[in-house]
Write a protein that holds these residues in place. Structure first.
Motif, PDB file in Angstrom:
ATOM      1  N   ILE A 239      82.167 -45.556  31.531  1.00  0.00           N
ATOM      2  CA  ILE A 239      81.720 -44.246  32.017  1.00  0.00           C
ATOM      3  C   ILE A 239      82.898 -43.485  32.614  1.00  0.00           C
ATOM      4  O   ILE A 239      83.080 -42.292  32.344  1.00  0.00           O
ATOM      5  N   GLN A 240      83.712 -44.159  33.408  1.00  0.00           N
ATOM      6  CA  GLN A 240      84.858 -43.496  34.034  1.00  0.00           C
ATOM      7  C   GLN A 240      85.899 -43.071  33.008  1.00  0.00           C
ATOM      8  O   GLN A 240      86.548 -42.038  33.172  1.00  0.00           O
ATOM      9  N   GLU A 241      86.054 -43.840  31.951  1.00  0.00           N
ATOM     10  CA  GLU A 241      87.067 -43.533  30.940  1.00  0.00           C
ATOM     11  C   GLU A 241      86.579 -42.564  29.868  1.00  0.00           C
ATOM     12  O   GLU A 241      87.389 -42.045  29.105  1.00  0.00           O
ATOM     13  N   ASN A 242      85.279 -42.316  29.786  1.00  0.00           N
ATOM     14  CA  ASN A 242      84.711 -41.455  28.748  1.00  0.00           C
ATOM     15  C   ASN A 242      83.770 -40.403  29.331  1.00  0.00           C
ATOM     16  O   ASN A 242      82.617 -40.302  28.901  1.00  0.00           O
ATOM     17  N   PRO A 243      84.212 -39.590  30.288  1.00  0.00           N
ATOM     18  CA  PRO A 243      83.293 -38.642  30.932  1.00  0.00           C
ATOM     19  C   PRO A 243      82.691 -37.625  29.963  1.00  0.00           C
ATOM     20  O   PRO A 243      81.579 -37.154  30.178  1.00  0.00           O
TER      21      PRO A 243
ATOM     22  N   LEU B 239      66.546 -32.665  31.827  1.00  0.00           N
ATOM     23  CA  LEU B 239      66.917 -31.254  32.016  1.00  0.00           C
ATOM     24  C   LEU B 239      67.988 -31.069  33.072  1.00  0.00           C
ATOM     25  O   LEU B 239      68.836 -30.189  32.958  1.00  0.00           O
ATOM     26  N   THR B 240      67.964 -31.880  34.106  1.00  0.00           N
ATOM     27  CA  THR B 240      68.903 -31.695  35.209  1.00  0.00           C
ATOM     28  C   THR B 240      70.149 -32.565  35.107  1.00  0.00           C
ATOM     29  O   THR B 240      71.133 -32.320  35.799  1.00  0.00           O
ATOM     30  N   SER B 241      70.133 -33.566  34.254  1.00  0.00           N
ATOM     31  CA  SER B 241      71.208 -34.560  34.224  1.00  0.00           C
ATOM     32  C   SER B 241      72.585 -33.988  33.899  1.00  0.00           C
ATOM     33  O   SER B 241      73.591 -34.534  34.328  1.00  0.00           O
ATOM     34  N   GLY B 242      72.650 -32.908  33.182  1.00  0.00           N
ATOM     35  CA  GLY B 242      73.942 -32.343  32.797  1.00  0.00           C
ATOM     36  C   GLY B 242      74.426 -31.198  33.670  1.00  0.00           C
ATOM     37  O   GLY B 242      75.458 -30.593  33.395  1.00  0.00           O
ATOM     38  N   LEU B 243      73.697 -30.901  34.745  1.00  0.00           N
ATOM     39  CA  LEU B 243      74.062 -29.752  35.579  1.00  0.00           C
ATOM     40  C   LEU B 243      75.401 -29.925  36.284  1.00  0.00           C
ATOM     41  O   LEU B 243      76.124 -28.951  36.489  1.00  0.00           O
ATOM     42  N   GLY B 244      75.751 -31.143  36.661  1.00  0.00           N
ATOM     43  CA  GLY B 244      77.044 -31.374  37.305  1.00  0.00           C
ATOM     44  C   GLY B 244      78.198 -31.010  36.393  1.00  0.00           C
ATOM     45  O   GLY B 244      79.167 -30.383  36.817  1.00  0.00           O
TER      46      GLY B 244
ATOM     47  N   PRO C 109      80.657 -27.416  37.280  1.00  0.00           N
ATOM     48  CA  PRO C 109      81.535 -28.348  37.998  1.00  0.00           C
ATOM     49  C   PRO C 109      81.985 -27.873  39.373  1.00  0.00           C
ATOM     50  O   PRO C 109      82.282 -28.690  40.241  1.00  0.00           O
ATOM     51  N   SER C 110      82.046 -26.580  39.620  1.00  0.00           N
ATOM     52  CA  SER C 110      82.498 -26.094  40.926  1.00  0.00           C
ATOM     53  C   SER C 110      81.323 -25.686  41.821  1.00  0.00           C
ATOM     54  O   SER C 110      81.520 -25.057  42.852  1.00  0.00           O
ATOM     55  N   THR C 111      80.112 -26.054  41.421  1.00  0.00           N
ATOM     56  CA  THR C 111      78.914 -25.719  42.185  1.00  0.00           C
ATOM     57  C   THR C 111      78.275 -26.988  42.725  1.00  0.00           C
ATOM     58  O   THR C 111      78.116 -27.966  41.997  1.00  0.00           O
ATOM     59  N   ASN C 112      77.905 -26.972  44.001  1.00  0.00           N
ATOM     60  CA  ASN C 112      77.159 -28.087  44.580  1.00  0.00           C
ATOM     61  C   ASN C 112      75.698 -27.922  44.160  1.00  0.00           C
ATOM     62  O   ASN C 112      75.031 -26.993  44.602  1.00  0.00           O
ATOM     63  N   VAL C 113      75.219 -28.811  43.306  1.00  0.00           N
ATOM     64  CA  VAL C 113      73.868 -28.717  42.759  1.00  0.00           C
ATOM     65  C   VAL C 113      72.956 -29.688  43.506  1.00  0.00           C
ATOM     66  O   VAL C 113      73.176 -30.902  43.480  1.00  0.00           O
ATOM     67  N   MET C 114      71.966 -29.133  44.186  1.00  0.00           N
ATOM     68  CA  MET C 114      70.970 -29.946  44.885  1.00  0.00           C
ATOM     69  C   MET C 114      69.716 -29.981  44.019  1.00  0.00           C
ATOM     70  O   MET C 114      69.100 -28.946  43.770  1.00  0.00           O
ATOM     71  N   ILE C 115      69.351 -31.162  43.540  1.00  0.00           N
ATOM     72  CA  ILE C 115      68.254 -31.319  42.588  1.00  0.00           C
ATOM     73  C   ILE C 115      67.016 -31.864  43.287  1.00  0.00           C
ATOM     74  O   ILE C 115      67.091 -32.810  44.070  1.00  0.00           O
TER      75      ILE C 115
ATOM     76  N   VAL D  32      74.690 -41.840  36.654  1.00  0.00           N
ATOM     77  CA  VAL D  32      75.691 -41.891  35.596  1.00  0.00           C
ATOM     78  C   VAL D  32      76.375 -40.533  35.439  1.00  0.00           C
ATOM     79  O   VAL D  32      77.552 -40.451  35.121  1.00  0.00           O
ATOM     80  N   ASN D  33      75.641 -39.477  35.717  1.00  0.00           N
ATOM     81  CA  ASN D  33      76.180 -38.126  35.597  1.00  0.00           C
ATOM     82  C   ASN D  33      76.681 -37.567  36.927  1.00  0.00           C
ATOM     83  O   ASN D  33      76.929 -36.374  37.053  1.00  0.00           O
ATOM     84  N   GLY D  34      76.798 -38.423  37.946  1.00  0.00           N
ATOM     85  CA  GLY D  34      77.367 -38.018  39.221  1.00  0.00           C
ATOM     86  C   GLY D  34      76.456 -37.175  40.091  1.00  0.00           C
ATOM     87  O   GLY D  34      76.930 -36.407  40.926  1.00  0.00           O
ATOM     88  N   LEU D  35      75.139 -37.303  39.928  1.00  0.00           N
ATOM     89  CA  LEU D  35      74.177 -36.498  40.676  1.00  0.00           C
ATOM     90  C   LEU D  35      73.158 -37.378  41.390  1.00  0.00           C
ATOM     91  O   LEU D  35      72.985 -38.542  41.040  1.00  0.00           O
ATOM     92  N   THR D  36      72.477 -36.805  42.359  1.00  0.00           N
ATOM     93  CA  THR D  36      71.340 -37.445  43.012  1.00  0.00           C
ATOM     94  C   THR D  36      70.219 -36.416  43.095  1.00  0.00           C
ATOM     95  O   THR D  36      70.457 -35.221  42.922  1.00  0.00           O
TER      96      THR D  36
END
Length: 173
Positions: free
Chosen positions: A12-16, A75-80, A84-90, A109-113
Motif C-alpha cells: 500500500i505504501q509503495e503503490n498509492p 463513495l467516500t473512500s477516494g476523497l482523501g 489532498p489539501s483538504t481535511n475531509v471529515m466523513i 487503506v485510503n488514509g481516512l477515518t
C-alpha cells in the motif's frame, strides 16, 4: 496472518496510485464470497467526484461529508486522494453492522477515518442536528418499504410517499 498484513501495508505504501483500485477489487471479492451487499459503482463515484471538483470543494481547507447510506464506504473512500489539501471529515449512517468493519478498513487503506453510526435511515436520521458541507448518496433502487417502518408524518418526507416497491424518493428526501 501478521506477515500478510505487513506485506499488504508495504505494498500500500509503495503503490498509492493503485490503492483505490485494489480496495474496490477487494470489496467486489467480499461481496461475491460473503456478504452479498451492494455498493456504489466506480462510475457513480467518478461522476460524483467530478461534480465535487467542479463545485470547488478542493479549494477548501476543511469539509464535512455525510453519506447517509454508507455501506462499504465506496463513495467516500477516494476523497482523501481527490482532495489532498483538504481535511475531509466523513460521517455515515448504515443499517448493516457487517459493513462497518469493511468500511473502516477501506477508509484506513485510503488514509481516512469516519464516524459511522448504525441506524435505518428510513426510521431515523442519526445526524439530524448536524450540518454538512456535502452529502453523497447513492440511494438503493427498487427497495421496498412499508408504512410500519416509515412515519408518514416525519418532516423529512415532506415531498410525499412513493409507491411501496421503490423507496428511492424516501432516501433522496
Amino acid at each position: 496472518t501478521e506477515n500478510f498484513l505487513m506485506a499488504e501495508q508495504i505494498w500500500i505504501q509503495e503503490n498509492p496510485d493503485k490503492v483505490q483500485e485494489y480496495s474496490y477489487g477487494l470489496l467486489q471479492k467480499l461481496r461475491r464470497e460473503k456478504f452479498g451487499e451492494l455498493q456504489s459503482s466506480m462510475g457513480v463515484q467518478q461522476v460524483m467526484y467530478q461534480i465535487i471538483l467542479e463545485l470547488g470543494f478542493g479549494e477548501k481547507d476543511q469539509i464535512s461529508v455525510l453519506d447517509p447510506t454508507f455501506g462499504y464506504g465506496v463513495l467516500t473512500s477516494g476523497l482523501g486522494k481527490l482532495l489532498p489539501s483538504t481535511n475531509v471529515m466523513i460521517h455515515g449512517q448504515e443499517i448493516d453492522p457487517n459493513c462497518h468493519d469493511i468500511a473502516q478498513n477501506l477508509l484506513r487503506v485510503n488514509g481516512l477515518t469516519a464516524d459511522i453510526r448504525y441506524a435505518n435511515l428510513l426510521e431515523a436520521d442519526s445526524f439530524a442536528d448536524e450540518n454538512f458541507d456535502l452529502v453523497l448518496l447513492d440511494a438503493p433502487i427498487h427497495m421496498t418499504w412499508g408504512p410500519k417502518r416509515v412515519d408518514k408524518n416525519d418532516p423529512r418526507f415532506a415531498f410525499g410517499m412513493p409507491s411501496q416497491n421503490d423507496a428511492s424518493l424516501l432516501f433522496i428526501q
